[in-house]
Design a protein around this motif. Structure first.
Motif, mmCIF file in Angstrom:
data_model
loop_
_atom_site.group_PDB
_atom_site.id
_atom_site.type_symbol
_atom_site.label_atom_id
_atom_site.label_comp_id
_atom_site.label_asym_id
_atom_site.label_seq_id
_atom_site.Cartn_x
_atom_site.Cartn_y
_atom_site.Cartn_z
ATOM 1 N N PHE A 1 0.839 -1.200 0.000
ATOM 2 C CA PHE A 1 0.000 0.000 0.000
ATOM 3 C C PHE A 1 0.878 1.255 0.000
ATOM 4 O O PHE A 1 0.651 2.193 -0.772
ATOM 5 N N GLU A 2 1.885 1.281 0.880
ATOM 6 C CA GLU A 2 2.756 2.451 0.966
ATOM 7 C C GLU A 2 3.583 2.635 -0.301
ATOM 8 O O GLU A 2 3.927 3.763 -0.672
ATOM 9 N N LEU A 3 3.872 1.523 -0.978
ATOM 10 C CA LEU A 3 4.674 1.604 -2.200
ATOM 11 C C LEU A 3 3.909 2.296 -3.319
ATOM 12 O O LEU A 3 4.464 3.120 -4.053
ATOM 13 N N PHE A 4 2.624 1.979 -3.467
ATOM 14 C CA PHE A 4 1.835 2.501 -4.579
ATOM 15 C C PHE A 4 0.997 3.729 -4.222
ATOM 16 O O PHE A 4 0.466 4.388 -5.125
ATOM 17 N N ALA A 5 0.843 4.033 -2.942
ATOM 18 C CA ALA A 5 -0.111 5.071 -2.533
ATOM 19 C C ALA A 5 0.361 6.468 -2.903
ATOM 20 O O ALA A 5 1.497 6.863 -2.627
ATOM 21 N N ARG A 6 -0.543 7.232 -3.533
ATOM 22 C CA ARG A 6 -0.356 8.657 -3.737
ATOM 23 C C ARG A 6 -0.977 9.382 -2.547
ATOM 24 O O ARG A 6 -1.718 8.777 -1.766
ATOM 25 N N PRO A 7 -0.683 10.677 -2.374
ATOM 26 C CA PRO A 7 -1.232 11.391 -1.216
ATOM 27 C C PRO A 7 -2.733 11.244 -1.060
ATOM 28 O O PRO A 7 -3.239 11.008 0.043
ATOM 29 N N GLY A 8 -3.484 11.342 -2.138
ATOM 30 C CA GLY A 8 -4.933 11.185 -2.057
ATOM 31 C C GLY A 8 -5.350 9.776 -1.695
ATOM 32 O O GLY A 8 -6.382 9.572 -1.041
ATOM 33 N N ASP A 9 -4.549 8.790 -2.118
ATOM 34 C CA ASP A 9 -4.868 7.398 -1.788
ATOM 35 C C ASP A 9 -4.774 7.156 -0.290
ATOM 36 O O ASP A 9 -5.574 6.402 0.286
ATOM 37 N N ARG A 10 -3.795 7.771 0.343
ATOM 38 C CA ARG A 10 -3.643 7.593 1.791
ATOM 39 C C ARG A 10 -4.831 8.179 2.548
ATOM 40 O O ARG A 10 -5.258 7.628 3.566
ATOM 41 N N GLU A 11 -5.351 9.274 2.060
ATOM 42 C CA GLU A 11 -6.506 9.879 2.716
ATOM 43 C C GLU A 11 -7.736 8.978 2.610
ATOM 44 O O GLU A 11 -8.523 8.866 3.546
ATOM 45 N N ASP A 12 -7.905 8.324 1.458
ATOM 46 C CA ASP A 12 -9.089 7.490 1.230
ATOM 47 C C ASP A 12 -8.892 6.038 1.644
ATOM 48 O O ASP A 12 -9.866 5.271 1.726
ATOM 49 N N GLY A 13 -7.635 5.619 1.860
ATOM 50 C CA GLY A 13 -7.380 4.232 2.208
ATOM 51 C C GLY A 13 -7.581 3.276 1.052
ATOM 52 O O GLY A 13 -7.793 2.076 1.259
ATOM 53 N N ARG A 14 -7.514 3.776 -0.174
ATOM 54 C CA ARG A 14 -7.693 2.958 -1.373
ATOM 55 C C ARG A 14 -6.640 3.362 -2.403
ATOM 56 O O ARG A 14 -6.334 4.546 -2.556
ATOM 57 N N LEU A 15 -6.125 2.407 -3.132
ATOM 58 C CA LEU A 15 -5.120 2.670 -4.162
ATOM 59 C C LEU A 15 -5.805 3.003 -5.486
ATOM 60 O O LEU A 15 -5.756 2.248 -6.456
ATOM 61 N N TYR A 16 -6.449 4.168 -5.504
ATOM 62 C CA TYR A 16 -7.186 4.560 -6.703
ATOM 63 C C TYR A 16 -6.256 4.755 -7.902
ATOM 64 O O TYR A 16 -6.626 4.456 -9.045
ATOM 65 N N GLY A 17 -5.046 5.290 -7.670
ATOM 66 C CA GLY A 17 -4.112 5.495 -8.760
ATOM 67 C C GLY A 17 -3.717 4.195 -9.429
ATOM 68 O O GLY A 17 -3.723 4.089 -10.661
ATOM 69 N N LEU A 18 -3.404 3.177 -8.635
ATOM 70 C CA LEU A 18 -3.034 1.870 -9.184
ATOM 71 C C LEU A 18 -4.215 1.220 -9.885
ATOM 72 O O LEU A 18 -4.059 0.619 -10.952
ATOM 73 N N ALA A 19 -5.393 1.358 -9.293
ATOM 74 C CA ALA A 19 -6.586 0.764 -9.906
ATOM 75 C C ALA A 19 -6.864 1.386 -11.270
ATOM 76 O O ALA A 19 -7.134 0.681 -12.257
ATOM 77 N N GLY A 20 -6.807 2.717 -11.350
ATOM 78 C CA GLY A 20 -7.052 3.381 -12.629
ATOM 79 C C GLY A 20 -6.014 3.020 -13.667
ATOM 80 O O GLY A 20 -6.340 2.791 -14.842
ATOM 81 N N PHE A 21 -4.756 2.959 -13.247
ATOM 82 C CA PHE A 21 -3.669 2.606 -14.151
ATOM 83 C C PHE A 21 -3.868 1.194 -14.706
ATOM 84 O O PHE A 21 -3.742 0.953 -15.920
#
Length: 463
Positions: free
Chosen positions: A76-96
């Motif tokens: 999680f920490e490897l892929f998380a962007r700042p917004g992902d940490r706030e939401d607790g979801r790896l939205y950036g990785l999912a979209g990619f």
């Protein structure tokens, strides 16, 4: 190694998995044939279905894990962007991952070439990694942008070569290089005007542009690609160094120049770069005086991507039309030459009439001829009109020198430029500021000129 570099490297690793898709597209029919013993029509459909599932399912699985399973820990920490940490979801990785899955579906079920698929994925994945590596070394935004374009181009080209080796596709290295560089420039431009979370949109946009180029089947010369890269890159650097364009404006200009040389010709680029150069000089001409009069271009005359596109988008449309004719567009290629030259002549005419004419007193509104204050939308001076006509004449002269345009054709280009300049003034006096901004008006004026120049050429049998 910084957090952003590690994250970019992790995304690049996921993108590298995209090479599994062309490999699967080649292996699946062989597997189905081995199982069935033959490959009738139904088995071909089965092999396509097997390839689609095998090619898209891993990326869909990554997206599911990113959204619903991985919410803490090292990954999680490897892929998380700042917004992902706030939401607790790896939205950036999912979209990619979903963007890769969607493009793989287009490649496995429809006509998207696998070379286009892999090139687009690697451009974004490794361009992003290269940009962050450069930023960790030097914080200059222009250098970081160059890092993205260089990294995306090299790895995108490499992915294209690997895909050719993995699939039956036959694409020349020069074409792959053109795809990689033009795609990297477009991706860099889109990233400059969008947000980081919009990277999936950037990837899809790049793939669609390259798909268009692939369908056009343009014969790409290695020499022309090399010359285009050297010349446009050099002019782009100079424009940024002289503060004539922002980073986004520089990238936009380089992309337009590259497409103009490769899809059009050197003469087309000569017209375009003359407009960029002369337009930039006229903007800087007596700039302090223009500031005092309240007519100076904002940002100290530095042109952004919106300004560059507003004045050049119709020219780009004409270049693509030229590449598509007469195979896809039943119109003589010469018509698009006059549309291109007319659009550039209009942009040149409007720029010179505004930048030169604005320095003279007693301008008149073009619709009523009443005296108005300098800088009023739709205001003209006779000095500005003469400068605009001279600008259109310069573009026509270049067309004669490079494209073997006859005297009548030169008159058509000058007329189209003056028509566009007049349309800009009329639109400025009537709708600018009320319904449209300056950039929309500039685009409409060049569109009028392109239609006028191309229309006259068509009516006269392309001269």
């Amino acid at each position: 190694m910084t957090t952003t570099v590690r994250r970019a490297g992790a995304f690049a690793l996921v993108g590298t998995g995209g090479l599994l898709v062309p490999a699967v597209s080649r292996v699946a029919p062989q597997v189905v044939a081995a199982v069935a013993g033959t490959v009738p029509f139904t088995d071909r459909m089965t092999s396509q279905a097997v390839a689609t599932v095998a090619g898209t399912l891993p990326f869909i699985a990554v997206a599911v894990l990113a959204l619903y399973v991985i919410d803490e820990g090292f990954v999680f920490e490897l892929f998380a962007r700042p917004g992902d940490r706030e939401d607790g979801r790896l939205y950036g990785l999912a979209g990619f991952s979903l963007a890769i899955a969607g493009l793989s579906l287009l490649g496995l079920q429809f006509a998207l070439p696998m070379t286009v698929f892999s090139t687009a994925v690697f451009i974004l994945a490794y361009g992003n990694l290269a940009e962050h590596l450069v930023r960790a070394w030097r914080s200059d935004p222009a250098v970081a942008t160059a890092g993205f374009v260089a990294g995306g181009s090299v790895l995108g080209f490499g992915a294209g070569l690997a895909t050719v080796a993995l699939t039956p596709e036959s694409v020349l290295p020069a074409t792959l290089a053109f795809f990689a560089v033009s795609g990297a420039l477009l991706a860099s431009l889109l990233r400059a005007v969008l947000f980081a979370r919009d990277d999936p949109l950037v990837m899809v946009s790049v793939a669609l542009l390259l798909w268009l180029f692939a369908d056009l089947g343009v014969a790409v010369s290695p020499v022309r690609v090399a010359v285009a890269l050297a010349v446009t890159g050099g002019f782009g650097y100079v424009s940024y160094w002289l503060d004539a364009a922002s980073i986004a404006g520089m990238v936009t200009g380089v992309l337009l120049g590259l497409l103009t040389i490769v899809l059009g010709d050197y003469g087309w680029f000569a017209m375009l770069i003359t407009f960029f150069g002369v337009g930039a000089l006229s903007t800087k001409f007596r700039y302090d005086e223009k500031q005092e009069r309240g007519i100076a271009q904002e940002n100290e005359g530095v042109r952004g991507s919106g300004n560059v596109l507003a004045n050049s988008l119709m020219a780009l449309v004409a270049v693509v039309g030229f590449a598509a004719s007469p195979t896809y567009v039943p119109v003589s290629p010469a018509v698009f030459l006059y549309a291109f030259a007319g659009a550039v002549a209009a942009a040149m005419s409007d720029t010179l009439s505004s930048e030169i004419g604005g320095l003279f007193d007693q301008p008149r509104l073009i619709t009523t001829f009443e005296r108005v204050a300098p800088g009023t939308d739709g205001a003209v001076t006779w000095q500005g009109e003469l400068a605009g006509i001279a600008g259109a004449g310069l573009i026509a002269a270049i067309a004669v020198a490079f494209e073997s345009v006859q005297p009548l054709g030169a008159l058509v280009i000058v007329g189209a430029g003056v028509l566009g300049m007049t349309a800009d003034s009329l639109l400025g006096a009537t709708v600018e500021g009320r319904y449209f901004g300056n950039q929309v008006v500039n685009f409409l004026a060049t569109a009028v000129a392109a239609v006028g120049g191309g229309g006259v050429a068509l009516a006269l049998g392309a001269l």
